[in-house]
Design a protein around this motif. Structure first.
Motif, PDB file in Angstrom:
ATOM      1  N   LEU A 154       8.798 -29.698   9.663  1.00 18.68           N
ATOM      2  CA  LEU A 154       7.113 -28.326   9.845  1.00 18.68           C
ATOM      3  C   LEU A 154       7.735 -27.739   8.711  1.00 18.68           C
ATOM      4  O   LEU A 154       8.684 -26.383   8.175  1.00 18.68           O
ATOM      5  CB  LEU A 154       7.240 -27.491  11.098  1.00 18.68           C
ATOM      6  N   THR A 155       6.561 -27.108   7.098  1.00 18.40           N
ATOM      7  CA  THR A 155       6.718 -26.263   6.040  1.00 18.40           C
ATOM      8  C   THR A 155       5.689 -25.355   6.515  1.00 18.40           C
ATOM      9  O   THR A 155       4.516 -25.449   7.294  1.00 18.40           O
ATOM     10  CB  THR A 155       6.756 -27.244   4.805  1.00 18.40           C
ATOM     11  N   ARG A 156       6.300 -24.346   6.293  1.00 17.10           N
ATOM     12  CA  ARG A 156       5.520 -22.491   6.559  1.00 17.10           C
ATOM     13  C   ARG A 156       6.097 -22.022   5.459  1.00 17.10           C
ATOM     14  O   ARG A 156       6.660 -21.391   4.452  1.00 17.10           O
ATOM     15  CB  ARG A 156       5.924 -21.835   7.857  1.00 17.10           C
ATOM     16  N   PHE A 157       4.772 -21.072   5.505  1.00 20.68           N
ATOM     17  CA  PHE A 157       5.371 -20.419   4.180  1.00 20.68           C
ATOM     18  C   PHE A 157       5.568 -18.464   4.804  1.00 20.68           C
ATOM     19  O   PHE A 157       4.868 -18.481   5.588  1.00 20.68           O
ATOM     20  CB  PHE A 157       4.247 -20.145   2.992  1.00 20.68           C
ATOM     21  N   ALA A 158       6.777 -17.388   4.249  1.00 18.61           N
ATOM     22  CA  ALA A 158       6.805 -15.784   5.595  1.00 18.61           C
ATOM     23  C   ALA A 158       7.481 -15.464   4.719  1.00 18.61           C
ATOM     24  O   ALA A 158       7.103 -15.036   3.416  1.00 18.61           O
ATOM     25  CB  ALA A 158       8.084 -16.751   6.212  1.00 18.61           C
ATOM     26  N   ILE A 159       6.422 -13.796   4.870  1.00 21.52           N
ATOM     27  CA  ILE A 159       6.430 -12.837   4.255  1.00 21.52           C
ATOM     28  C   ILE A 159       8.062 -12.459   5.250  1.00 21.52           C
ATOM     29  O   ILE A 159       7.072 -11.521   6.084  1.00 21.52           O
ATOM     30  CB  ILE A 159       5.429 -11.840   4.050  1.00 21.52           C
ATOM     31  N   GLU A 160       8.656 -11.926   4.818  1.00 19.61           N
ATOM     32  CA  GLU A 160       9.722 -11.268   5.525  1.00 19.61           C
ATOM     33  C   GLU A 160      10.677  -9.607   4.933  1.00 19.61           C
ATOM     34  O   GLU A 160      10.278  -9.772   3.374  1.00 19.61           O
ATOM     35  CB  GLU A 160      10.940 -11.827   5.337  1.00 19.61           C
ATOM     36  N   ASN A 161      10.412  -8.926   5.270  1.00 21.65           N
ATOM     37  CA  ASN A 161      10.633  -7.369   4.708  1.00 21.65           C
ATOM     38  C   ASN A 161      12.661  -7.025   5.236  1.00 21.65           C
ATOM     39  O   ASN A 161      12.935  -7.013   6.469  1.00 21.65           O
ATOM     40  CB  ASN A 161      10.028  -6.372   5.885  1.00 21.65           C
ATOM     41  N   THR A 162      13.252  -7.380   3.804  1.00 22.23           N
ATOM     42  CA  THR A 162      13.988  -7.613   4.082  1.00 22.23           C
ATOM     43  C   THR A 162      15.060  -6.222   3.372  1.00 22.23           C
ATOM     44  O   THR A 162      16.192  -6.398   3.055  1.00 22.23           O
ATOM     45  CB  THR A 162      15.129  -8.321   1.953  1.00 22.23           C
ATOM     46  N   GLY A 163      14.566  -5.123   3.191  1.00 25.69           N
ATOM     47  CA  GLY A 163      14.978  -3.783   3.041  1.00 25.69           C
ATOM     48  C   GLY A 163      15.161  -3.560   4.432  1.00 25.69           C
ATOM     49  O   GLY A 163      15.345  -3.500   5.468  1.00 25.69           O
ATOM     50  N   ASN A 164      15.393  -1.800   3.929  1.00 24.65           N
ATOM     51  CA  ASN A 164      16.318  -1.254   4.924  1.00 24.65           C
ATOM     52  C   ASN A 164      15.170   0.184   5.311  1.00 24.65           C
ATOM     53  O   ASN A 164      15.489   0.239   6.585  1.00 24.65           O
ATOM     54  CB  ASN A 164      17.294  -0.383   4.427  1.00 24.65           C
ATOM     55  N   GLY A 165      13.507  -0.370   4.937  1.00 24.88           N
ATOM     56  CA  GLY A 165      12.852   0.228   5.470  1.00 24.88           C
ATOM     57  C   GLY A 165      11.630  -0.100   5.793  1.00 24.88           C
ATOM     58  O   GLY A 165      11.142  -1.396   5.444  1.00 24.88           O
ATOM     59  N   ALA A 166      10.873   0.960   6.617  1.00 25.93           N
ATOM     60  CA  ALA A 166       9.174  -0.217   7.376  1.00 25.93           C
ATOM     61  C   ALA A 166       8.290   0.182   5.600  1.00 25.93           C
ATOM     62  O   ALA A 166       8.241   1.408   4.787  1.00 25.93           O
ATOM     63  CB  ALA A 166       8.876   0.398   7.830  1.00 25.93           C
ATOM     64  N   LYS A 222       2.182  -4.939  -2.091  1.00 26.13           N
ATOM     65  CA  LYS A 222       1.526  -3.567  -2.552  1.00 26.13           C
ATOM     66  C   LYS A 222       1.790  -2.271  -1.416  1.00 26.13           C
ATOM     67  O   LYS A 222       1.125  -3.593  -0.401  1.00 26.13           O
ATOM     68  CB  LYS A 222      -0.183  -2.702  -3.479  1.00 26.13           C
ATOM     69  N   TYR A 223       2.662  -1.531  -1.122  1.00 20.98           N
ATOM     70  CA  TYR A 223       2.772  -1.093  -0.135  1.00 20.98           C
ATOM     71  C   TYR A 223       3.789   0.510  -0.300  1.00 20.98           C
ATOM     72  O   TYR A 223       3.701   0.163  -1.649  1.00 20.98           O
ATOM     73  CB  TYR A 223       3.829  -2.060   0.623  1.00 20.98           C
ATOM     74  N   THR A 224       3.768   0.940   0.464  1.00 21.85           N
ATOM     75  CA  THR A 224       4.515   2.198   0.731  1.00 21.85           C
ATOM     76  C   THR A 224       5.596   2.429   1.860  1.00 21.85           C
ATOM     77  O   THR A 224       5.332   1.845   2.721  1.00 21.85           O
ATOM     78  CB  THR A 224       3.453   3.556   0.892  1.00 21.85           C
ATOM     79  N   ASP A 225       6.644   3.043   1.022  1.00 19.65           N
ATOM     80  CA  ASP A 225       7.627   3.780   1.509  1.00 19.65           C
ATOM     81  C   ASP A 225       7.871   4.660   2.899  1.00 19.65           C
ATOM     82  O   ASP A 225       5.939   5.199   2.759  1.00 19.65           O
ATOM     83  CB  ASP A 225       9.236   3.393   1.164  1.00 19.65           C
ATOM     84  N   ALA A 226       8.829   4.792   3.586  1.00 21.91           N
ATOM     85  CA  ALA A 226       8.457   6.283   4.864  1.00 21.91           C
ATOM     86  C   ALA A 226       7.641   6.950   3.836  1.00 21.91           C
ATOM     87  O   ALA A 226       6.807   8.156   4.661  1.00 21.91           O
ATOM     88  CB  ALA A 226       9.417   5.603   5.208  1.00 21.91           C
ATOM     89  N   PHE A 227       8.069   7.616   2.357  1.00 22.89           N
ATOM     90  CA  PHE A 227       7.926   8.339   1.737  1.00 22.89           C
ATOM     91  C   PHE A 227       6.026   8.814   1.616  1.00 22.89           C
ATOM     92  O   PHE A 227       6.183   9.787   0.695  1.00 22.89           O
ATOM     93  CB  PHE A 227       9.052   9.240   1.216  1.00 22.89           C
ATOM     94  N   GLY A 228       5.914   8.367   1.172  1.00 18.68           N
ATOM     95  CA  GLY A 228       4.484   7.250   0.577  1.00 18.68           C
ATOM     96  C   GLY A 228       4.690   6.855  -0.379  1.00 18.68           C
ATOM     97  O   GLY A 228       3.321   7.348  -1.333  1.00 18.68           O
ATOM     98  N   GLN A 263      18.091   3.479   2.156  1.00 15.21           N
ATOM     99  CA  GLN A 263      17.889   3.338   3.106  1.00 15.21           C
ATOM    100  C   GLN A 263      16.695   3.355   3.882  1.00 15.21           C
ATOM    101  O   GLN A 263      16.942   2.703   4.403  1.00 15.21           O
ATOM    102  CB  GLN A 263      18.642   4.207   3.764  1.00 15.21           C
ATOM    103  N   THR A 264      16.390   3.815   3.064  1.00  8.83           N
ATOM    104  CA  THR A 264      14.644   3.328   4.079  1.00  8.83           C
ATOM    105  C   THR A 264      13.687   2.790   2.763  1.00  8.83           C
ATOM    106  O   THR A 264      12.296   3.000   2.613  1.00  8.83           O
ATOM    107  CB  THR A 264      13.731   5.225   3.898  1.00  8.83           C
ATOM    108  N   LYS A 265      14.217   2.086   2.059  1.00 10.18           N
ATOM    109  CA  LYS A 265      13.140   1.375   1.363  1.00 10.18           C
ATOM    110  C   LYS A 265      12.709  -0.459   2.035  1.00 10.18           C
ATOM    111  O   LYS A 265      13.980  -0.998   1.739  1.00 10.18           O
ATOM    112  CB  LYS A 265      13.666   1.167  -0.392  1.00 10.18           C
ATOM    113  N   PRO A 266      11.707  -0.710   1.424  1.00 11.82           N
ATOM    114  CA  PRO A 266      11.145  -2.052   2.201  1.00 11.82           C
ATOM    115  C   PRO A 266      11.633  -2.421   0.664  1.00 11.82           C
ATOM    116  O   PRO A 266      11.234  -2.531  -0.004  1.00 11.82           O
ATOM    117  CB  PRO A 266       9.631  -1.698   2.223  1.00 11.82           C
ATOM    118  N   VAL A 267      11.658  -4.016   1.491  1.00 12.69           N
ATOM    119  CA  VAL A 267      10.999  -5.394   0.359  1.00 12.69           C
ATOM    120  C   VAL A 267      10.516  -5.819   0.932  1.00 12.69           C
ATOM    121  O   VAL A 267      11.529  -6.994   1.503  1.00 12.69           O
ATOM    122  CB  VAL A 267      12.917  -4.939  -0.388  1.00 12.69           C
TER     123      VAL A 267
END
Length: 183
Positions: free
Chosen positions: A54-66, A130-136, A38-42
């Motif tokens: 208009l064409t654009r590139f996007a980065i989206e967090n589709t996961g459930n966590g930050a 590269k990133y970390t989830d809520a638990f580091g 439930q806290t995993k970011p993607v």
């Protein structure tokens, strides 16, 4: 040696305690797994069009966590062009937009301009994050997005949707007209 009643009671209590402890360990593990999910970011890269042009590139967090301490690199493989981008936090559902091509001064970039820029290549955007989830815990993601392929699929699907939408609107208007005539 014969066992006495107090000794039997003590053995039963010990066995019950072991079974209860094992059940508690299993429940705690299952709770941990569910909480982790439930806290995993993607972080996902996408390419889309706005208002059909208009064409654009996007980065989206589709996961459930930050996603914390985000470090991203992306760019066109064939142009040897990369963008380094950092963000301290991307909440679930957050979307960060970059116009194509990435170094363009104008935000009005049409599919034809991108096609000219890409040339004979497939227009592949390399994406690394590269990133970390809520638990580091560290997370990484590497993907490729074929810009022209995505844009062509979007055009085809929007044409089909638009035709169906027009048909549906006509049906609903006929129903409303019939109701109004009956009144």
């Amino acid at each position: 040696m014969a066992t006495t009643t107090p000794l039997q009671a003590q053995m039963l209590t010990s066995i019950a305690s072991i079974v209860l402890s094992a059940a508690l360990v299993i429940v705690t593990y299952l709770y941990y797994k569910e909480t982790s999910y439930q806290t995993k970011p993607v972080l996902k890269p996408t390419v889309d069009k706005v208002d059909g042009i208009l064409t654009r590139f996007a980065i989206e967090n589709t996961g459930n966590g930050a996603a914390h301490d985000v470090v991203v690199q992306f760019g066109f493989r064939h142009l040897d062009y990369r963008v380094d981008w950092e963000m301290p936090l991307i909440a679930p559902g957050d979307r960060h937009i970059f116009y194509l091509p990435f170094d363009s001064a104008s935000h009005l970039v049409y599919k034809e301009e991108i096609t000219n820029e890409i040339g004979d290549s497939k227009g592949i955007i390399e994406f690394e994050s590269k990133y970390t989830d809520a638990f580091g815990r560290p997370e990484t993601n590497e993907e490729q997005v074929e810009v022209l392929k995505v844009l062509n699929l979007q055009e085809q699907s929007s044409e089909l949707v638009n035709k169906d939408e027009v048909r549906e609107v006509k049906r609903e208007l006929k129903k409303i007209r019939k109701i109004a005539e009956d009144l």
